[in-house]
Design a protein around this motif. Structure first.
Motif, PDB file in Angstrom:
ATOM      1  N   CYS A   1     -21.969   3.064  -8.573  1.00  0.00           N
ATOM      2  CA  CYS A   1     -21.273   1.825  -8.945  1.00  0.00           C
ATOM      3  C   CYS A   1     -22.230   0.639  -8.908  1.00  0.00           C
ATOM      4  CB  CYS A   1     -20.081   1.579  -8.030  1.00  0.00           C
ATOM      5  SG  CYS A   1     -18.749   2.753  -8.310  1.00  0.00           S
ATOM      6  N   GLU A   2     -23.082   0.584  -7.900  1.00  0.00           N
ATOM      7  CA  GLU A   2     -24.061  -0.516  -7.834  1.00  0.00           C
ATOM      8  C   GLU A   2     -24.987  -0.481  -9.042  1.00  0.00           C
ATOM      9  OE1 GLU A   2     -23.974  -0.731  -2.940  1.00  0.00           O
ATOM     10  OE2 GLU A   2     -25.628   0.327  -3.952  1.00  0.00           O
ATOM     11  N   ALA A   3     -25.405   0.726  -9.417  1.00  0.00           N
ATOM     12  CA  ALA A   3     -26.293   0.847 -10.596  1.00  0.00           C
ATOM     13  C   ALA A   3     -25.565   0.389 -11.854  1.00  0.00           C
ATOM     14  CB  ALA A   3     -26.776   2.291 -10.738  1.00  0.00           C
TER      15      ALA A   3
ATOM     16  N   ARG B   1     -17.488  -4.971 -10.581  1.00  0.00           N
ATOM     17  CA  ARG B   1     -17.028  -3.810  -9.813  1.00  0.00           C
ATOM     18  C   ARG B   1     -16.931  -2.633 -10.771  1.00  0.00           C
ATOM     19  NH1 ARG B   1     -17.579  -7.204  -6.391  1.00  0.00           N
ATOM     20  NH2 ARG B   1     -15.950  -8.215  -5.157  1.00  0.00           N
ATOM     21  N   SER B   2     -17.034  -1.421 -10.220  1.00  0.00           N
ATOM     22  CA  SER B   2     -16.897  -0.207 -11.027  1.00  0.00           C
ATOM     23  C   SER B   2     -15.954   0.765 -10.348  1.00  0.00           C
ATOM     24  CB  SER B   2     -18.266   0.472 -11.212  1.00  0.00           C
ATOM     25  OG  SER B   2     -19.096  -0.319 -12.027  1.00  0.00           O
ATOM     26  N   ALA B   3     -15.476   1.718 -11.128  1.00  0.00           N
ATOM     27  CA  ALA B   3     -14.721   2.854 -10.595  1.00  0.00           C
ATOM     28  C   ALA B   3     -15.177   4.079 -11.367  1.00  0.00           C
ATOM     29  CB  ALA B   3     -13.217   2.635 -10.760  1.00  0.00           C
ATOM     30  N   LEU B   4     -15.138   5.244 -10.723  1.00  0.00           N
ATOM     31  CA  LEU B   4     -15.671   6.460 -11.348  1.00  0.00           C
ATOM     32  C   LEU B   4     -14.567   7.482 -11.605  1.00  0.00           C
ATOM     33  CD1 LEU B   4     -18.947   6.875  -9.221  1.00  0.00           C
ATOM     34  CD2 LEU B   4     -18.620   5.607 -11.369  1.00  0.00           C
ATOM     35  N   PHE B   5     -14.746   8.194 -12.705  1.00  0.00           N
ATOM     36  CA  PHE B   5     -13.783   9.216 -13.122  1.00  0.00           C
ATOM     37  C   PHE B   5     -14.560  10.443 -13.608  1.00  0.00           C
ATOM     38  CE2 PHE B   5     -12.256   4.902 -13.737  1.00  0.00           C
ATOM     39  CZ  PHE B   5     -11.157   4.908 -12.899  1.00  0.00           C
ATOM     40  N   ASN B   6     -13.844  11.365 -14.291  1.00  0.00           N
ATOM     41  CA  ASN B   6     -14.495  12.617 -14.682  1.00  0.00           C
ATOM     42  C   ASN B   6     -14.944  12.665 -16.133  1.00  0.00           C
ATOM     43  OD1 ASN B   6     -13.857  14.087 -12.116  1.00  0.00           O
ATOM     44  ND2 ASN B   6     -11.806  13.526 -12.799  1.00  0.00           N
TER      45      ASN B   6
ATOM     46  N   GLU C   1     -32.619   7.210 -12.488  1.00  0.00           N
ATOM     47  CA  GLU C   1     -34.005   7.138 -12.009  1.00  0.00           C
ATOM     48  C   GLU C   1     -34.970   7.574 -13.119  1.00  0.00           C
ATOM     49  OE1 GLU C   1     -34.611   9.620  -8.547  1.00  0.00           O
ATOM     50  OE2 GLU C   1     -36.764   9.247  -8.582  1.00  0.00           O
ATOM     51  N   THR C   2     -34.601   8.642 -13.827  1.00  0.00           N
ATOM     52  CA  THR C   2     -35.448   9.147 -14.915  1.00  0.00           C
ATOM     53  C   THR C   2     -35.541   8.120 -16.045  1.00  0.00           C
ATOM     54  OG1 THR C   2     -34.704  11.376 -14.365  1.00  0.00           O
ATOM     55  CG2 THR C   2     -35.752  11.090 -16.522  1.00  0.00           C
ATOM     56  N   MET C   3     -34.415   7.525 -16.390  1.00  0.00           N
ATOM     57  CA  MET C   3     -34.405   6.541 -17.484  1.00  0.00           C
ATOM     58  C   MET C   3     -35.336   5.376 -17.173  1.00  0.00           C
ATOM     59  SD  MET C   3     -30.343   6.599 -18.392  1.00  0.00           S
ATOM     60  CE  MET C   3     -29.609   8.156 -18.924  1.00  0.00           C
TER      61      MET C   3
END
Ligand code: PLZ
Length: 448
Positions: free
Chosen positions: A108-110, A122-127, A336-338
């Motif tokens: 979320c911070e990223a 703010r963020s929220a994560l899903f599938n 990180e790769t990006m």
């Protein structure tokens, strides 16, 4: 744990495509898997990495699809594998809503840091992508106290009930699956190639139509959100006419309507920016992400201004698996790769390499009506002839099939099924890109 040898970055055809072992597996597919789940190229994959898919017959195919824009960092990308392995060994699930964990916060911070806009987010994560879009609509309705959502012609937003309603194309996505969710309104997309009065009028006229339709048929005060893909994906890689996205977003702001950018296909370096909205300096109120975010693991995100995202009652957003720790670890490895490999620059370099070759095809064949896209999201729209823009889905299918038979994984798209789209992983080598384009050229020569 052993790490297999890296895959040689070379196309190898050992059998016909698909080969005998793939054919055998495909027979099992037909008897075990619902016919409703289609397969574009029945080649069964055993390993993949860089720009290559290795199938069960030992063939090595060049990947111009990235599993539909997902493996942007490459398949089994080293930093993704490393973090996923460590996470899987530590713990696989607690449910963030029950007992949380740091990886979810870090993703979320990223997202808050990387998405457009400098204010507090703010963020929220899903599938899945569809789930992120559903939640964007929930948040927009909750924040505005309004219900209507405006979506565009050629839009694709998913396969759940609400997102089917938001998706434009009937076949195969919606056919016989209604009734669909209500309070969805559709407006024309600023589609330069097919704009009736010509591309030069497209941005102005499409914007006028958008404003007048929303005003007359919905009402600004009833409209919670306008939902737009900054470059339309499944609909045919339609790049909205210059200035259109910016004007729509500004108009939304004037009317207290939330502007939602669906960056599920365009996000995370695909177009040469972190997000395609940046191209016109647009700062969406809400932004949906998925696909490229996690190198192939299922994860999606919804990000927006803090006051919008925080309006929802506690417990109003969630789900058992949303922001699963293994998927979060994969996302952290992908991001990180990006950054480390500067994949935005790589996407731009791919555009510089591929676009001229597509333009050559357009100069040679009158059936190539349009060449468009940005970064590593490029497409050809095929038509009957120079003066006849009738969609040529037959030729599209033939070129696509030729590429497949030669071990090049290509995808089609478009409301009319007449768009060939290229979505290579950004880990692909210049040599494989050039070889893939050679095959595409041969495909045209053989199919026209
Ligand atoms: N929004 C812009 O591109 C997924 C769909 C493939 P999910 N596009 C690929 C198919 O035929 O199912 C997509 C998208 C945009 C939303 C979605 C939906 O994302 O993760 O497939 O739910």
């Amino acid at each position: 744990m052993t790490t297999p040898d890296p895959i040689e970055q070379r196309r190898i055809l050992k059998t016909a495509i698909p080969g005998p072992r793939s054919a055998e597996l495909h027979r099992r597919k037909l008897s075990a898997v619902s016919a409703g789940v289609g397969v574009g190229l029945p080649v069964y994959v055993e390993r993949a990495g860089g720009g290559v898919l290795v199938d069960v017959d030992g063939n090595q195919l060049i990947d111009f699809g990235s599993g539909i824009a997902v493996t942007t960092v490459g398949n089994a990308a080293p930093r993704v594998v490393e973090r996923v392995r460590a996470q899987v060994a530590d713990f696989t699930h607690t449910c963030f809503m029950v007992t949380p964990y740091e990886e979810y916060l870090a993703v979320c911070e990223a997202l808050n840091e990387l998405t457009p806009g400098s204010g507090e987010k703010r963020s929220a994560l899903f599938n899945s992508g569809a789930e992120a879009v559903e939640n964007a609509v929930k948040v927009a309705r909750s924040f505005t106290g309004r219900q209507a959502v405006v979506a565009f012609d050629h839009a694709y937003h998913g396969r759940t009930n609400l997102t089917m309603a938001l998706t434009a194309k009937n076949m195969p996505y919606k056919h016989r699956f209604g009734p669909f969710a209500s309070e969805i309104y559709r407006v024309p997309m600023a589609y330069p190639f097919r704009w009736p009065t010509g591309p030069q009028n497209c941005s102005d006229e499409a914007f006028e139509q958008f404003v007048s339709l929303v005003h007359a048929q919905v009402g600004e005060e009833n409209t919670a959100a306008v939902l737009l893909e900054p470059i339309q994906g499944e609909g045919g890689f339609i790049v909205p006419a210059p200035g259109f996205v910016r004007r729509v977003a500004d108009w939304c702001t004037q009317h207290g309507i939330l502007f939602i950018a669906d960056e599920i296909q365009t996000g995370f370096c695909r177009t040469g920016d972190w997000f395609a909205c940046e191209f016109e300096d647009v700062v969406p109120d809400l932004i949906t992400t998925a696909k490229g975010i996690a190198g192939g693991l299922p994860l999606s995100g919804l990000t927006g201004r803090a006051e919008v995202m925080d309006v929802v009652q506690s417990g109003g957003l969630g789900g058992t698996y949303g922001g699963n720790p293994v998927a979060c670890a994969a996302a952290l490895g992908s991001i990180e790769t990006m950054k480390a490999d500067n994949l935005n620059a790589r996407a731009k370099a791919i555009e510089a390499l591929v676009l001229p070759r597509l333009q050559q095809l357009a100069a040679k064949y009158s059936q190539v009506g349009d060449v468009r896209g940005r970064g590593a999201m490029l497409a050809l729209e095929l038509v009957a002839d120079a003066g006849d823009l009738t969609p040529n889905s037959v030729l599209t299918g033939r070129v696509n099939a030729f590429c497949h038979a030669q071990g090049l994984v290509t995808l089609t798209a478009g409301t009319y099924g007449n768009v060939l789209r290229l979505l290579p992983p950004l880990s692909i080598s210049d040599e494989l890109l050039a070889e893939g384009l050679d095959i595409l050229e041969q495909a045209f020569a053989a199919s026209i």
